[in-house]
Motif scaffolding. Sequence first.
Motif, short mmCIF file in Angstrom:
data_model
loop_
_atom_site.label_atom_id
_atom_site.label_comp_id
_atom_site.label_asym_id
_atom_site.label_seq_id
_atom_site.Cartn_x
_atom_site.Cartn_y
_atom_site.Cartn_z
N THR A 167 -11.57 27.69 9.87
CA THR A 167 -12.60 26.34 10.12
C THR A 167 -13.89 26.95 11.21
OG1 THR A 167 -11.38 25.74 12.09
CG2 THR A 167 -10.71 24.87 10.00
N ILE A 168 -14.78 26.01 11.35
CA ILE A 168 -15.88 26.21 12.28
C ILE A 168 -15.27 26.58 13.82
CG2 ILE A 168 -16.09 23.93 13.13
CD1 ILE A 168 -19.21 24.37 12.80
N SER A 169 -14.38 26.07 14.19
CA SER A 169 -13.63 26.28 15.51
C SER A 169 -12.84 27.64 15.39
CB SER A 169 -13.11 25.23 15.94
OG SER A 169 -11.89 24.64 15.12
N VAL A 186 -18.70 25.93 5.19
CA VAL A 186 -18.35 25.77 6.42
C VAL A 186 -17.35 24.49 6.63
CG1 VAL A 186 -18.44 25.92 9.00
CG2 VAL A 186 -20.28 26.97 7.52
N PHE A 191 -15.03 22.10 8.54
CA PHE A 191 -15.10 21.37 9.80
C PHE A 191 -13.61 21.19 10.28
CE2 PHE A 191 -19.54 19.99 8.36
CZ PHE A 191 -20.09 20.80 9.15
N GLY A 192 -12.95 20.85 9.35
CA GLY A 192 -11.38 20.61 9.85
C GLY A 192 -10.52 20.28 8.50
N HIS A 222 -12.02 17.66 5.89
CA HIS A 222 -13.12 18.22 5.43
C HIS A 222 -12.61 19.23 4.17
CE1 HIS A 222 -16.80 20.60 4.81
NE2 HIS A 222 -16.95 19.83 4.47
#
Length: 338
Positions: free
Chosen positions: A176-178, A279, A281-282, A285
């Motif tokens: 994910t993005i994180s 990308v 997000f979670g 998503h």
Amino acid sequence: MRDLFRLIGWAVVDLLRSRAALEAEIWTLRQQINVLRRTAPKRLSFSVFDRLVFVGLYRLFPKICDALAIVKPDTIVGWHRAGFRLYWRWKSRRRGGRPKVPLEIRRLIREMSIANPLWGAPRIHGELLKLGIDIGQTSVAKYMVRRRGPPSQGWNTFIRNHADGIAAMDLFVVPTISFRLLYGLLIMGHGRRKILWFGVTPHATAEWIANQLTEACGWEQVPRYLIRDRDGAYGEVFIRRLRSMGIRDRPTSPRSPWQNGFVERLIGSIRRECLDHVVVFGERHLRHVLLSYMNYYNEMRTHLSMGKDAPVPRAVERVGHINCRPVLGGLHHQYLRI
């Protein structure tokens, strides 16, 4: 031909001459032959006419072999046998017979025997008659492909006959993005390569996988076999769920992803056509993206292995204006006639 006339003329003249004159001429000719044998080369050349004369005299008077001087009796016998072979070769030459099978029909017989290993000559002969090709059954058997062992179906035929009862599953990881890792679970059917289920979770446990399988297949239309790898996430709870649903578990060999090639190929397509351009997000998503791709894959995307059709067959549209509709935010497009 001149020598032949000359020989016949001398034969007629000799009939009118006395015996003493003939004996004197024979002695003279023999002496000349002795002189020629001393001066002539070791190997003499004979024309076809010369050989015919010697062979003809040998057939009429076999005792002339005693008078041969410039040629051996065995040579005369060899010439006679060679002429005998030529005569019977000419006598047994082809005078028509069965017409030759055209090249196109021979190729068709060979292709039919390769494509249908369970068919014999009577079966192929019957199909050819229905196609308007008049040919004998023995000719069909002549041009069929020879097989050493009994006929057997190919692996492609075997898989197609059993594909509707086979499902496959596998896990894949999506960052994910994180920089958090999410697990995606893919379940597909081998019949028409249709995606049956997508599941997303941050923790892939055996109980969660078992629940996903139940939701994907239900308790009525379950596959007969399930192909999977030997990931440790498939625990005892998952195996018990398979047994209770009547599904036969078929794990692949260790380090053999090619044994589950359909799912591995599909995961690669998901990455190349979707996830590599998004990308995430979670968890929510990712689930939305995968479900959107599943609709696109099952209902819109054409496949080479299915004759350029989708897993859910698409009707051919021939009337109307072509309209373009974006899918997955414009990564792909659907073309419809309105």
